[in-house]
Write a protein that holds these residues in place. Structure first.
Motif, mmCIF file in Angstrom:
data_model
loop_
_atom_site.group_PDB
_atom_site.id
_atom_site.type_symbol
_atom_site.label_atom_id
_atom_site.label_comp_id
_atom_site.label_asym_id
_atom_site.label_seq_id
_atom_site.Cartn_x
_atom_site.Cartn_y
_atom_site.Cartn_z
ATOM 1 N N ILE A 76 0.838 -1.199 0.000
ATOM 2 C CA ILE A 76 0.000 0.000 0.000
ATOM 3 C C ILE A 76 0.874 1.250 0.000
ATOM 4 N N ALA A 77 1.936 1.244 0.810
ATOM 5 C CA ALA A 77 2.846 2.395 0.858
ATOM 6 C C ALA A 77 3.509 2.629 -0.498
ATOM 7 N N ILE A 78 3.899 1.561 -1.166
ATOM 8 C CA ILE A 78 4.517 1.675 -2.491
ATOM 9 C C ILE A 78 3.517 2.244 -3.491
ATOM 10 N N ALA A 79 2.310 1.693 -3.505
ATOM 11 C CA ALA A 79 1.276 2.176 -4.429
ATOM 12 C C ALA A 79 0.961 3.645 -4.171
ATOM 13 N N ASP A 80 0.852 4.016 -2.909
ATOM 14 C CA ASP A 80 0.569 5.414 -2.572
ATOM 15 C C ASP A 80 1.717 6.327 -2.993
ATOM 16 N N TYR A 81 2.934 5.919 -2.733
ATOM 17 C CA TYR A 81 4.099 6.742 -3.076
ATOM 18 C C TYR A 81 4.167 7.007 -4.580
ATOM 19 N N PHE A 82 3.966 5.954 -5.365
ATOM 20 C CA PHE A 82 4.059 6.094 -6.815
ATOM 21 C C PHE A 82 2.737 6.493 -7.467
ATOM 22 N N LYS A 83 1.690 6.613 -6.639
ATOM 23 C CA LYS A 83 0.359 7.006 -7.121
ATOM 24 C C LYS A 83 -0.151 6.064 -8.211
ATOM 25 N N VAL A 84 -0.045 4.774 -7.934
ATOM 26 C CA VAL A 84 -0.564 3.744 -8.842
ATOM 27 C C VAL A 84 -1.504 2.842 -8.057
ATOM 28 N N SER A 85 -2.318 2.089 -8.778
ATOM 29 C CA SER A 85 -3.225 1.157 -8.116
ATOM 30 C C SER A 85 -2.459 -0.090 -7.660
ATOM 31 N N LEU A 86 -2.994 -0.746 -6.662
ATOM 32 C CA LEU A 86 -2.407 -2.016 -6.225
ATOM 33 C C LEU A 86 -2.473 -3.045 -7.344
ATOM 34 N N ASP A 87 -3.564 -3.037 -8.111
ATOM 35 C CA ASP A 87 -3.687 -3.972 -9.234
ATOM 36 C C ASP A 87 -2.564 -3.770 -10.244
ATOM 37 N N PHE A 88 -2.233 -2.518 -10.540
ATOM 38 C CA PHE A 88 -1.120 -2.263 -11.452
ATOM 39 C C PHE A 88 0.187 -2.763 -10.840
ATOM 40 N N LEU A 89 0.393 -2.439 -9.578
ATOM 41 C CA LEU A 89 1.644 -2.778 -8.909
ATOM 42 C C LEU A 89 1.914 -4.277 -8.915
ATOM 43 N N VAL A 90 0.885 -5.077 -8.716
ATOM 44 C CA VAL A 90 1.082 -6.534 -8.648
ATOM 45 C C VAL A 90 0.838 -7.235 -9.982
ATOM 46 N N GLY A 91 0.623 -6.449 -11.039
ATOM 47 C CA GLY A 91 0.523 -7.040 -12.363
ATOM 48 C C GLY A 91 -0.847 -7.528 -12.773
ATOM 49 N N ARG A 92 -1.885 -7.116 -12.051
ATOM 50 C CA ARG A 92 -3.246 -7.543 -12.392
ATOM 51 C C ARG A 92 -3.918 -6.616 -13.392
ATOM 52 N N SER A 93 -3.294 -5.454 -13.635
ATOM 53 C CA SER A 93 -3.883 -4.477 -14.543
ATOM 54 C C SER A 93 -2.768 -3.677 -15.209
ATOM 55 N N ALA A 94 -3.030 -3.259 -16.419
ATOM 56 C CA ALA A 94 -2.086 -2.375 -17.104
ATOM 57 C C ALA A 94 -2.403 -0.912 -16.820
ATOM 58 N N ARG A 95 -3.517 -0.675 -16.150
ATOM 59 C CA ARG A 95 -3.955 0.677 -15.840
ATOM 60 C C ARG A 95 -3.304 1.157 -14.541
ATOM 61 N N ARG A 96 -2.564 2.233 -14.625
ATOM 62 C CA ARG A 96 -1.806 2.726 -13.479
ATOM 63 C C ARG A 96 -2.645 3.485 -12.454
ATOM 64 N N GLU A 97 -3.670 4.154 -12.886
ATOM 65 C CA GLU A 97 -4.392 5.096 -12.040
ATOM 66 C C GLU A 97 -4.988 4.438 -10.805
ATOM 67 N N GLN A 98 -4.913 5.175 -9.710
ATOM 68 C CA GLN A 98 -5.622 4.761 -8.504
ATOM 69 C C GLN A 98 -7.081 5.151 -8.677
ATOM 70 N N LEU A 99 -7.947 4.331 -8.142
ATOM 71 C CA LEU A 99 -9.375 4.665 -8.217
ATOM 72 C C LEU A 99 -9.843 5.295 -6.943
#
Length: 71
Positions: free
Chosen positions: A48-71
């Motif tokens: 969560i800290a990594i996703a928040d820092y880089f402003k990406v979704s957890l799904d993007f971070l773990v490879g479940r989505s190609a969409r970077r944006e946080q919802l």
């Protein structure tokens, strides 16, 4: 793309060293190296800290989505 590769991609896009990212996240350069190499997976709080820092979704971070944006 797997988590470690996404983490390295995001880190490099920001121009950070593994040591610098470790300091930001309150962990060690060694842990960042292990994460990027696929030898370890961080816990939920760190993910969560990594996703928040880089402003990406957890799904993007773990490879479940190609969409970077946080919802």
């Amino acid at each position: 793309m797997e988590f470690g590769k996404r983490l390295a991609l995001l880190r490099n896009e920001k121009g950070l060293t593994q040591k610098q990212l470790g300091e930001v996240l309150g962990t060690t350069e060694r842990n960042i190296r292990f994460y990027e190499g696929g030898d370890r997976v961080p816990g939920v709080k760190t993910l969560i800290a990594i996703a928040d820092y880089f402003k990406v979704s957890l799904d993007f971070l773990v490879g479940r989505s190609a969409r970077r944006e946080q919802l």
